[in-house]
Enzyme design. Structure first.
Site, PDB file in Angstrom:
ATOM      1  N   GLU A  60       0.869  -1.190   0.000  1.00  0.00           N
ATOM      2  CA  GLU A  60       0.000   0.000   0.000  1.00  0.00           C
ATOM      3  C   GLU A  60       0.897   1.229   0.000  1.00  0.00           C
ATOM      4  OE1 GLU A  60      -3.530   0.203   2.489  1.00  0.00           O
ATOM      5  OE2 GLU A  60      -3.388   2.402   2.523  1.00  0.00           O
ATOM      6  N   ASP A 134      -1.807  12.108  -3.370  1.00  0.00           N
ATOM      7  CA  ASP A 134      -1.902  13.579  -3.391  1.00  0.00           C
ATOM      8  C   ASP A 134      -2.399  14.016  -4.768  1.00  0.00           C
ATOM      9  OD1 ASP A 134      -0.997  13.981  -0.769  1.00  0.00           O
ATOM     10  OD2 ASP A 134       1.074  13.690  -1.408  1.00  0.00           O
ATOM     11  N   ASP A 170     -10.828  11.098  -5.230  1.00  0.00           N
ATOM     12  CA  ASP A 170     -12.026  11.935  -5.270  1.00  0.00           C
ATOM     13  C   ASP A 170     -11.860  13.060  -6.294  1.00  0.00           C
ATOM     14  OD1 ASP A 170      -9.917  12.823  -3.549  1.00  0.00           O
ATOM     15  OD2 ASP A 170     -11.213  14.492  -2.980  1.00  0.00           O
ATOM     16  N   ARG A 209      -9.028   8.480   6.264  1.00  0.00           N
ATOM     17  CA  ARG A 209      -9.145   9.855   6.769  1.00  0.00           C
ATOM     18  C   ARG A 209      -9.353  10.831   5.618  1.00  0.00           C
ATOM     19  NH1 ARG A 209      -7.030  12.991  11.209  1.00  0.00           N
ATOM     20  NH2 ARG A 209      -5.750  14.411  10.027  1.00  0.00           N
TER      21      ARG A 209
HETATM   22  C1  LIG Z   1      -3.772  12.556   0.301  1.00  0.00           C
HETATM   23  S1  LIG Z   1      -2.854  11.528   1.356  1.00  0.00           S
HETATM   24  C2  LIG Z   1      -3.869  10.080   1.494  1.00  0.00           C
HETATM   25  C3  LIG Z   1      -3.491   9.209   2.663  1.00  0.00           C
HETATM   26  C4  LIG Z   1      -4.331   7.926   2.830  1.00  0.00           C
HETATM   27  N1  LIG Z   1      -4.127   7.006   1.727  1.00  0.00           N
HETATM   28  C5  LIG Z   1      -5.798   8.251   2.993  1.00  0.00           C
HETATM   29  O1  LIG Z   1      -6.588   7.900   2.090  1.00  0.00           O
HETATM   30  O2  LIG Z   1      -6.172   8.860   4.023  1.00  0.00           O
HETATM   31  C6  LIG Z   1      -1.526  10.966   0.319  1.00  0.00           C
HETATM   32  C7  LIG Z   1      -0.388  10.300   1.083  1.00  0.00           C
HETATM   33  O3  LIG Z   1       0.585   9.820   0.144  1.00  0.00           O
HETATM   34  C8  LIG Z   1       1.865  10.019   0.694  1.00  0.00           C
HETATM   35  N2  LIG Z   1       2.802  10.080  -0.444  1.00  0.00           N
HETATM   36  C9  LIG Z   1       2.970  11.094  -1.322  1.00  0.00           C
HETATM   37  N3  LIG Z   1       3.904  10.816  -2.232  1.00  0.00           N
HETATM   38  C10 LIG Z   1       4.344   9.553  -1.929  1.00  0.00           C
HETATM   39  C11 LIG Z   1       5.335   8.715  -2.506  1.00  0.00           C
HETATM   40  N4  LIG Z   1       6.059   9.097  -3.553  1.00  0.00           N
HETATM   41  N5  LIG Z   1       5.549   7.497  -1.949  1.00  0.00           N
HETATM   42  C12 LIG Z   1       4.806   7.096  -0.873  1.00  0.00           C
HETATM   43  N6  LIG Z   1       3.861   7.858  -0.281  1.00  0.00           N
HETATM   44  C13 LIG Z   1       3.640   9.078  -0.811  1.00  0.00           C
HETATM   45  C14 LIG Z   1       1.745  11.320   1.470  1.00  0.00           C
HETATM   46  O4  LIG Z   1       2.741  11.446   2.468  1.00  0.00           O
HETATM   47  C15 LIG Z   1       0.339  11.229   2.038  1.00  0.00           C
HETATM   48  O5  LIG Z   1       0.321  10.682   3.319  1.00  0.00           O
END
Ligand SMILES: C[S@@+](CC[C@H](N)C(=O)[O-])C[C@H]1O[C@@H](n2cnc3c(N)ncnc32)[C@H](O)[C@@H]1O
Length: 231
Positions: A60, A134, A170, A209
């Site tokens: 994941e 993101d 989304d 979240r």
């Molecule tokens: C918008 S948040 C969503 C978090 C979670 N999946 C949720 O649905 O609540 C995106 C997450 O991806 C992580 N992220 C961004 N770029 C990443 C990368 N290159 N490798 C791993 N994680 C990454 C960020 O730190 C962040 O916690």
């Protein structure tokens, strides 16, 4: 030249740290994280990373606070999970629950998933989940999006034949972005057939979240599923 050709090898552009960690959380980062963190360099056999035999390994990417990953770990103790999250506050939150519940089917990586994927053996993963990456919604930011032709190629290499890729978002524009790349990819079959297939959450889904925030803001999620073509 392809439309994603300007993306470099990294795919992490977010924050690594938020609020100061509480004492217990700092301890988890200092003591538990090094124990569960994947080794550096090439990983010869991901199944051998777990303290007991596992049937398969799933990944994941960007697990945030770990709600979904924890639920899958509880649901499938026979599966070994690799969770990737560079945001240290999310990692601490996740480690606290995993430790409290004594869940041992997990290894983690607190760096960029795009740099981890090439270190895994080809065909070694059963599934990859990319949930609410993101969104980078502004036009000039789009090249920062995790999904690109290059990262889909990394997924295809790491997945076993018939392995599953899931993408939830989304942001309609990001869903379309990902779908167009999946459809253009020689390595994946998009398996959703009816609108309900991508409008309804995956079986056993738990709201993350980020998803809760999106729904509160009135945005509708899409849940794409694709399978690694046989090779
Ligand atoms: C918008 S948040 C969503 C978090 C979670 N999946 C949720 O649905 O609540 C995106 C997450 O991806 C992580 N992220 C961004 N770029 C990443 C990368 N290159 N490798 C791993 N994680 C990454 C960020 O730190 C962040 O916690």
């Amino acid at each position: 030249m392809t439309h994603d050709a300007d993306q470099d090898e990294r795919a992490f552009f977010g924050r690594r740290k938020g609020k100061a960690l509480r004492d217990g959380q700092s301890l988890l980062i200092e003591e538990t994280l090094p124990r569960l963190r994947l080794p550096e360099g090439e990983i010869a056999d991901p199944k051998a990373l777990f303290p007991r035999p596992v049937e398969a390994v799933r990944l994941e990417i960007g697990f945030g606070g770990g709600e979904h990953l924890l639920m899958r770990m509880r649901e499938s103790p026979e599966i070994g999970f690799i969770g990737v999250e560079p945001f240290i506050n999310g990692m601490a939150k996740f480690l606290a629950v995993a430790a409290r519940e004594g869940l041992d089917n997990i290894r983690v990586w607190d760096g960029d998933a795009a740099l981890l994927l090439p270190r895994l053996p080809a065909g070694s993963l059963d599934a990859i989940d990319l949930l609410y990456p993101d969104p980078w919604p502004k036009r000039r930011q789009r090249k920062r999006r995790f999904v690109s032709e290059r990262t889909l190629g990394l997924f295809a290499r790491a997945l076993r034949s018939g392995g599953r890729f899931r993408f939830a978002s989304d942001i309609d524009d990001y869903v379309g972005w990902t779908l167009s790349r999946l459809l253009a990819s020689p390595d994946f079959d998009w398996v959703d057939e009816r609108p309900d297939d991508w409008r309804k959450p995956y079986p056993g889904w738990i709201r993350t979240r980020y998803e809760a925030k999106a729904i509160k803001a009135g945005r509708a999620p899409s849940y794409l599923s694709a399978l690694r073509r046989a090779f």
